[in-house]
Structure formats: C-alpha cells, structure tokens
Design a protein around this motif. Sequence first.
Motif, PDB file in Angstrom:
ATOM      1  N   THR A   1       0.849  -1.197   0.000  1.00  0.00           N
ATOM      2  CA  THR A   1       0.000   0.000   0.000  1.00  0.00           C
ATOM      3  C   THR A   1       0.880   1.241   0.000  1.00  0.00           C
ATOM      4  OG1 THR A   1      -0.108  -0.027   2.422  1.00  0.00           O
ATOM      5  CG2 THR A   1      -1.920  -1.080   1.224  1.00  0.00           C
ATOM      6  N   SER A   2       0.332   2.316  -0.514  1.00  0.00           N
ATOM      7  CA  SER A   2       1.029   3.593  -0.460  1.00  0.00           C
ATOM      8  C   SER A   2       1.137   4.029   0.997  1.00  0.00           C
ATOM      9  CB  SER A   2       0.260   4.650  -1.266  1.00  0.00           C
ATOM     10  OG  SER A   2       0.773   5.944  -1.014  1.00  0.00           O
ATOM     11  N   LYS A   3       2.258   4.567   1.362  1.00  0.00           N
ATOM     12  CA  LYS A   3       2.466   5.042   2.729  1.00  0.00           C
ATOM     13  C   LYS A   3       1.464   6.144   3.081  1.00  0.00           C
ATOM     14  CE  LYS A   3       5.404   4.542   6.264  1.00  0.00           C
ATOM     15  NZ  LYS A   3       5.732   3.269   6.908  1.00  0.00           N
ATOM     16  N   LYS A   4       0.983   6.846   2.047  1.00  0.00           N
ATOM     17  CA  LYS A   4       0.038   7.945   2.264  1.00  0.00           C
ATOM     18  C   LYS A   4      -1.307   7.470   2.808  1.00  0.00           C
ATOM     19  CE  LYS A   4       2.005  11.068  -1.216  1.00  0.00           C
ATOM     20  NZ  LYS A   4       1.741  11.852  -2.455  1.00  0.00           N
ATOM     21  N   THR A   5      -1.617   6.174   2.643  1.00  0.00           N
ATOM     22  CA  THR A   5      -2.907   5.670   3.133  1.00  0.00           C
ATOM     23  C   THR A   5      -2.935   5.590   4.656  1.00  0.00           C
ATOM     24  OG1 THR A   5      -2.181   3.347   3.047  1.00  0.00           O
ATOM     25  CG2 THR A   5      -3.212   4.260   1.050  1.00  0.00           C
TER      26      THR A   5
ATOM     27  N   HIS B   1      -0.842   7.733  -6.037  1.00  0.00           N
ATOM     28  CA  HIS B   1      -1.957   7.878  -6.978  1.00  0.00           C
ATOM     29  C   HIS B   1      -2.918   6.698  -6.893  1.00  0.00           C
ATOM     30  CE1 HIS B   1       0.313  11.226  -8.489  1.00  0.00           C
ATOM     31  NE2 HIS B   1       1.320  10.437  -8.853  1.00  0.00           N
ATOM     32  N   ILE B   2      -2.457   5.594  -6.339  1.00  0.00           N
ATOM     33  CA  ILE B   2      -3.317   4.455  -6.021  1.00  0.00           C
ATOM     34  C   ILE B   2      -3.021   4.041  -4.586  1.00  0.00           C
ATOM     35  CG2 ILE B   2      -3.583   3.569  -8.379  1.00  0.00           C
ATOM     36  CD1 ILE B   2      -1.347   1.538  -7.768  1.00  0.00           C
ATOM     37  N   ASP B   3      -3.968   3.343  -3.978  1.00  0.00           N
ATOM     38  CA  ASP B   3      -3.798   2.947  -2.577  1.00  0.00           C
ATOM     39  C   ASP B   3      -3.058   1.626  -2.424  1.00  0.00           C
ATOM     40  OD1 ASP B   3      -5.269   5.185  -1.634  1.00  0.00           O
ATOM     41  OD2 ASP B   3      -7.150   4.145  -2.095  1.00  0.00           O
ATOM     42  N   ALA B   4      -3.281   0.698  -3.367  1.00  0.00           N
ATOM     43  CA  ALA B   4      -2.689  -0.639  -3.220  1.00  0.00           C
ATOM     44  C   ALA B   4      -2.368  -1.245  -4.577  1.00  0.00           C
ATOM     45  CB  ALA B   4      -3.638  -1.545  -2.452  1.00  0.00           C
ATOM     46  N   HIS B   5      -1.487  -2.243  -4.552  1.00  0.00           N
ATOM     47  CA  HIS B   5      -1.056  -2.896  -5.782  1.00  0.00           C
ATOM     48  C   HIS B   5      -0.483  -4.257  -5.424  1.00  0.00           C
ATOM     49  CE1 HIS B   5       1.420  -3.277  -9.588  1.00  0.00           C
ATOM     50  NE2 HIS B   5       0.282  -2.817 -10.067  1.00  0.00           N
ATOM     51  N   PHE B   6      -0.566  -5.218  -6.367  1.00  0.00           N
ATOM     52  CA  PHE B   6      -0.043  -6.563  -6.157  1.00  0.00           C
ATOM     53  C   PHE B   6       1.077  -6.853  -7.146  1.00  0.00           C
ATOM     54  CE2 PHE B   6      -4.175  -6.780  -4.234  1.00  0.00           C
ATOM     55  CZ  PHE B   6      -4.103  -7.755  -3.237  1.00  0.00           C
TER      56      PHE B   6
END
Length: 325
Positions: free
Chosen positions: A132-136, A199-204
């Motif tokens: 996840t982005s640290k910004k979340t 720009h996105i919250d999560a990614h796999f």
Amino acid sequence: MKKGIWISFVGITVMLVFVSFAQEASTIDYPKKPITLVAPYPAGGRTDLIGRIFIQTFSKYLKQPVVLVNKAGAGTVLGTLEVIKADPDGYTLGIFSNGLLASHYVLPDTPVLWKDLETIAMFNFDPTCMATSKKTGFENLKEIIAFAKINPKKLSVGVNQGTATSLYTFAFMKMAGVEVTYVPFKGGGEGKTALAGGHIDAHFDAPYIYKPLVDAEKAKFMGISSVNRDRFFPDIPTFKEQGLDITWGSWHGIFAPKGAPSEIIQVLEKAIEKTVADKELLDMFNKNQISIVYKNQPDYIRFLENEDKVYGEVATEMGIYKPKK
C-alpha cells in the motif's frame, strides 16, 4: 576371417565417431548471431528486471549476445504474438510470465496463446505480495479490509491488464468481501510508480518490486501469498496467517516460436540449465531477492497445463470468463 571382422569393427567405429561429430557440429552451429528476447511488458517491471539479469549469464552459455526487447500492449498479447509469428529459427524468443496463460481468461476473445509456442524451460518462481502507499496510513491488512468494507469502491487498487496478477487481485477482493475501484496499468512498472506517488492505494506484484519503495518509506508491505514466510522477506506476514487462505505466485520461462527444431530447443534448454546453476546468476538473483526454480521442458509443460486449469477455474468462478459452449 578375424582380420575381416576387425576391419569391419574399425570401420563401424569410425563411422559412429563421424556421425557423433556431425551431430555435435550441427548442434553447436546454433546460435551464429545475436538473439532477441521479447518481454511483453514495459520496462521497469518484474519481467523486465528478471530478464535483464538473466540474459547477462544466459548469453555466456549461448556464446552470443541476447538482447531483451520490451513489447507491451493488449495485456501481454502483442509481445506474445510477435514471438508466435517470428521465424522458428531460434533467433527470436520470449520471456513470459503468468500472463501468457491468464490473458485467455481475462481479455475478451484472446486465444490460448501458450499452445502456439514451443515451451523450453522455467527458471523462476516468486510469491506475490500486496503493498500500500504510505500515504494511506494503513498499518496492516485488517485495517485495509475494514476500511474497504465501510467505504465501498473508495479504495483504489492498481491492476496490470491481461495478467495473472489482475486475476489474483480480483480473487483477493472477492475473498476479502470488499468492493474497490480498479485502476488499469500496462505493467508492474507503471503500477509501482503510481503507488510510490500515492496515486493508487494498493497494488499486487512480487515483493522485490516494492522493496525500494518500502526502504524509501513510500510504501508498506501488507501480506504475501506464500504458504510460509518468504526467505527473502521474513517480516512480511502471509495472507493465510492473516485470515485469507490465499497462495499463489509468479513464474518466468523461455519460449520459442512453434516449429523451432528440436536441436535448437535442446541447446536452449541446456543453456538455461547451466545459467540457473551459475554462481554469477545466483548472486545477482539473491541480491535482488529473486528465487530460482528450474523446470525442464517436460516438467514445465505439465506445470503449465495445471496452471492453465487453475486459472480457468478461478476466472470462471469469478464470472470474468465464460467458457464457450
């Protein structure tokens, strides 16, 4: 009589040596020029990274330069078709991952592409992880799922179009019982950049893809899809130990156009086998937290047949793929 028999024996021996030499000569006649290795993804992603490390040692055993060319588009289809349509002379090969199988199930009207290729050998397998982005501000998987359940479609999740990772992502969200907003990307490199920028919250993707972001405190690992904790990333908890029984991974292998001569396939298979045993490659893969898993041609074909079946079952269950009657 004995003399005649001895002369015949010598003659046969010489003939066998000549045949053996001729066979060896025909084998070492390939390759005679540089080889193009097509990666059906943009630069900066998992396949690009693994491929560029791999060819440094692979070239040594083929005694010719191997040049990696990125051919992204339509999921993984454009790059795959370039290899399928190439002359089967061994000078155009493909380095493909799970998307080779998954594209048939996640992209409409895509044929079963892997059966139009000559399978050579597999050399890599790694688990997939969620970052996840640290910004979340999320600290763990439990927090993400709780947020997504209270706020349907508010969580933005990147997906690499036409890949097995996209199929994994859809399956993960269904098992977690949440609805999210999917943001499509051409490959893992684009998704990683979007995650780093918030720009996105999560990614796999594979964990080594996110490690620089985690080290720079731009992203945070949430979980990994291995059965047990990964030897390179022991601090990442598995999805299973966090309540989601999910295990999957991503592999890489080398393929040739259909019809490539068996002699060429044998040369390539042997070169791959030597490459994965080479200390130079082992050191580079270990440095980048990449795992080596080798399967020869027969074992790889059996592996792909099983993977293909699993993807079809998952995609059908998800409602993404509707088998033609």
